[in-house]
Design a protein around this motif. Structure first.
Motif, PDB file in Angstrom:
ATOM      1  N   SER A 240       0.826  -1.199   0.000  1.00 18.28           N
ATOM      2  CA  SER A 240       0.000   0.000   0.000  1.00 18.28           C
ATOM      3  C   SER A 240       0.857   1.245   0.000  1.00 18.28           C
ATOM      4  O   SER A 240       1.981   1.256   0.510  1.00 18.28           O
ATOM      5  CB  SER A 240      -0.951   0.015   1.194  1.00 18.28           C
ATOM      6  OG  SER A 240      -0.344   0.632   2.302  1.00 18.28           O
TER       7      SER A 240
ATOM      8  N   THR B  90      -6.402  -1.236   3.445  1.00 21.44           N
ATOM      9  CA  THR B  90      -5.453  -0.679   2.469  1.00 21.44           C
ATOM     10  C   THR B  90      -5.247  -1.589   1.256  1.00 21.44           C
ATOM     11  O   THR B  90      -4.385  -1.318   0.422  1.00 21.44           O
ATOM     12  CB  THR B  90      -4.079  -0.433   3.137  1.00 21.44           C
ATOM     13  OG1 THR B  90      -3.617  -1.674   3.700  1.00 21.44           O
ATOM     14  CG2 THR B  90      -4.150   0.604   4.232  1.00 21.44           C
TER      15      THR B  90
ATOM     16  N   GLY C 166      -1.422  -3.525   2.986  1.00 19.16           N
ATOM     17  CA  GLY C 166      -2.277  -3.805   1.838  1.00 19.16           C
ATOM     18  C   GLY C 166      -2.622  -5.276   1.700  1.00 19.16           C
ATOM     19  O   GLY C 166      -2.801  -5.994   2.693  1.00 19.16           O
TER      20      GLY C 166
END
Lengths: 374, 374
Positions: free
Chosen positions: B231, B319, B352
Motif C-alpha cells: 500500500s 489498504t 495492503g
C-alpha cells in the motif's frame, strides 16, 4: 512519430522563443529553445486578467477550441466564454511543457549544436526548468503578475516550482490533484512505466525510428497510467465483468476477453505513436524528482509556506490513488501557512486522478466561484 | 528454470496422484496429473481435525517448516505448535495449486501424451479445477469433512469454488483478502501483467528456454504485482524519498535512483526465474475468470448463499487495493445468508493485500481465537 518541426492536429499554433541560452537546473543549457502555447480571451489594458494553465504529462497546449484551432481541446468544457474559466473575462494562456513533444523543445527536437534529434542528449529535465520556461513566456507576453496560476497533476507540481522560484508572480493559485513531492507509490508506478519502455528492445537507448519503435513498452506504460489515473470504483459500475463480443476477440493466446481490457487497449492505441517515448521518460523522471522540500531548506511544509499568495483553491479527489487527498491537504495547509486565504475542496468523483478532465460539474463548480470572487 | 520433475528448495516433498482422467471445467482431461502438498500435525482417529490451506498465485505448499523440510515457509509465523494455526491440535494440509510449477501438474510439466512440456497445450485452467484437485487430495488423505478450509488471495477464490462444488466438505471457513469475483480493476492489473510477459519477444508463445527466457516481461509483471500487493501508506513510512547510495546506482539512463525502485527490483529478481511464465499466465487468467455468480445462477450473492457452513471468519484489510474491503464484506454477507455464523474482521494493516503474510499480530489475532472456538 511526427518529425519535430511538423504540426500535428491539436498541437499548439504559437511559439515563444526562450532565452538564447536557457539554463537547466541540473546542468547544461538549451540553445534556441522554444515553448508552444495557445491563448483565449484578451489581455486587459492593465494586464491584470491573465491566467496560466500548466498541464499534466501528456496534454498539449490546446486546452480548448480557439480562433487558431477550432477543434475541441482537452479541457473543452472548462474553458471558454461563460464556462468555469470564463474567457470573456480572463486572458488564458496554456503552455506545452518544456521537454514535451507537442511543439515545445524536448528530446524529440533537433539539437541545434548537432543538427540531429536530441534524444538522450537532451539535458536532465526538472519541473523547475518547465516552470522557468513558462515564466519566460508569461513575461514575454507582457504579464508581470498572473491573476491566477492553475496547475493540474504534473502541472500542479510545476506550478509549485513556479511560485517558489518567482515570488509575487501570481495573486492566486488553483492547485488540482497534484503533489508537493512524489510519494514512493507514485515513483514506483512511474519507474515501472519507464522500465517497460526501456526494456522494449526497440527503444534502443532512445535511438528508435518509425520502423523500430517501442510500441510494446509504450503500450504497457500507457495502460498502467490509465489504470492509476482512474478508480476501481468507477470501473465496477462502468465495466463490471462484461465480456467482449466473441467476434471482437483476437485468436491469440491470452487475448483480451473483458471490456475493461479493450478499453485499456483503445487508450494505448491512441497514445503510443502520438507521444514521443524519450519525452515521456524525461517528463516522468522529472515528476519523480520534484520535491517542494528543495525550496524549503529540506522541509516540504516550509517549502510550501514560503509561497505567498492572496488566495488559493486546492482541489483533490478521494478516489485518486496517484495523488492522494492527503497530499492535497498538505498543500492547502502549507499555502495557508504562507498567508494565503485557502479554499479546500475534496470531491468524491468516482473517476480518480482523471476526474478533473471529466467531472466538470465537480471541478467547474469549485473553480467558477473561486475565479468569480477574485 | 528447474525442469519439471526436479525438486527445488522449498518445493513440496509429497505428491498425490489425481484421478487418471482428471476432467477440466472448460474442457479437456489431464492424464496422470498430481498435486504437491505438505502436512503438519497428526490426523485424529475420528479424522475431524483437518485444516486445508489454499494459497495465493505464487506460493508453494511449504507454508511452514516441518519434518520433511525444516526451512521456514511462507506462513512460518502463522503455522506450528502453539501458533495461531496450532499444529499440536490440527492436522494441516497445504496444497500447491493445480497449474502451478511448484510440484503440481501444470503448463511446465511433461504432457504424458507427447512426452514434451505442456506449455500452451495445457488445457484452459479454472480455479474450479484447482478446487477439485484439492478436494481429491483431501479425500485421498481420508478426510471426508474438513474442520476448516482456509483460503487467502487467489486461494480464497479457490476455496469458494471448493465449498460451492462440494457441499458439506467443511464445517468452517476462513476467507482472507479475496474476492467473490474479479473486479475490473484487478482484471486490468492482471491483464497488464500477462501482456508484459506476452509482449516479451523471448516469451515466444510459451516456447522459451533458459537461454531465451522472458525475464523483462516477468520482471514487469512481478513489480506490478508487488506495487498492488502493498500500500501507498506503508511505503510513505518505509521508503519516503530515500535515494540509493550512488555506488549502488547503475550507470544506464533512467536507472533506479530511489530505494523503492531497488526494493521492487529485489522482488523481481527473486521471482523471475523461480516461477514459470506459462504457469503464471494460466493462474492469472483463472483468477480473472473466477466468478461465484456461476455457482448461483448468475448472481454472486446467491452463489455465496448456496454455501452452507457452521462458522466462518472473513478477514480483509482497508489498504488492500486489489481485493478491497467491500468484497470481503460481500463474502461475509453472503455466507451469513447461507446460514453460517460469520465473524467479520476489518484490519487497518498498512501492508495492503500482502498483510496476511506479514501482519501476523493482526491476522493471527483473529485466526487463533476463531480456530480455538471450533
Amino acid at each position: 512519430m511526427a518529425s519535430p518541426g511538423q504540426r500535428t492536429p491539436g498541437d499548439a499554433r504559437r511559439y515563444f522563443e526562450l532565452s538564447p541560452q536557457f539554463p537547466m537546473k541540473r546542468g547544461g543549457v538549451l540553445h534556441g529553445a522554444r515553448v508552444a502555447y495557445e491563448t483565449w480571451g484578451e489581455l486587459s489594458a492593465s494586464r491584470d486578467n491573465a491566467i496560466l494553465i500548466l498541464t499534466g504529462l501528456s496534454p498539449n497546449a490546446h486546452a480548448a477550441a480557439n480562433e487558431d484551432d477550432p477543434t475541441p481541446g482537452w479541457w473543452q468544457d472548462m474553458l471558454g466564454p461563460g464556462k468555469p474559466i470564463d474567457t470573456s473575462r480572463w486572458f488564458v494562456i496554456c503552455v506545452n511543457t518544456l521537454g514535451s513533444c507537442k511543439g515545445s523543445t524536448g528530446p524529440a527536437s533537433i539539437n541545434p549544436d548537432t543538427g540531429r534529434l536530441y534524444r538522450l542528449d537532451f539535458p536532465e529535465l526538472s519541473l523547475e526548468d518547465a516552470a522557468n520556461a513558462a515564466h519566460e513566456l508569461v513575461s514575454g507576453l507582457g504579464v508581470a503578475r498572473l491573476a491566477c496560476l492553475i496547475g493540474n497533476s504534473m502541472g500542479g507540481m510545476t506550478a509549485l516550482a513556479y511560485l517558489s522560484m518567482h515570488p509575487g508572480s501570481a495573486r492566486a493559485h488553483i492547485s488540482i490533484s497534484t503533489a508537493p513531492q512524489a510519494q514512493p507509490f507514485s515513483i514506483a508506478i512511474r519507474s515501472l512505466q519507464r522500465e517497460a519502455i526501456r526494456l522494449d528492445p526497440d527503444w534502443q537507448l532512445g535511438q528508435y525510428d518509425d520502423e523500430h519503435y517501442p510500441d510494446a513498452g509504450m503500450s504497457i506504460a500507457r495502460k498502467l497510467g490509465v489504470i492509476t489515473y482512474r478508480s476501481a470504483m468507477e470501473w465496477v459500475g462502468r465495466f463490471a465483468r462484461i465480456r467482449l463480443d466473441s467476434e471482437k476477440r483476437d485468436d491469440e493466446p491470452f487475448a483480451a476477453e473483458f471490456q475493461v481490457e479493450s478499453y485499456l487497449a483503445g487508450h494505448a492505441k491512441r497514445f503510443v505513436r502520438n507521444f514521443d517515448p524519450n519525452c515521456y521518460l524525461y517528463l516522468s523522471r522529472a515528476s519523480d524528482w520534484f520535491d517542494i522540500a528543495e525550496h524549503g531548506g529540506g522541509d516540504a511544509s516550509a517549502g510550501l509556506a514560503r509561497i505567498h499568495l492572496e488566495r488559493a483553491l486546492v482541489i483533490g479527489v478521494s478516489t485518486d490513488i496517484l495523488f492522494p487527498l492527503s497530499q492535497q491537504e498538505e498543500i492547502a495547509a502549507g499555502l495557508r501557512q504562507g498567508g494565503a486565504d485557502v479554499d479546500f475542496v475534496a470531491l468524491d468523483s468516482p473517476q480518480g486522478h482523471d476526474a478533473f478532465l471529466v467531472d466538470i460539474d465537480g471541478f467547474g463548480g469549485a473553480i467558477a466561484p473561486f475565479l468569480g470572487s477574485l
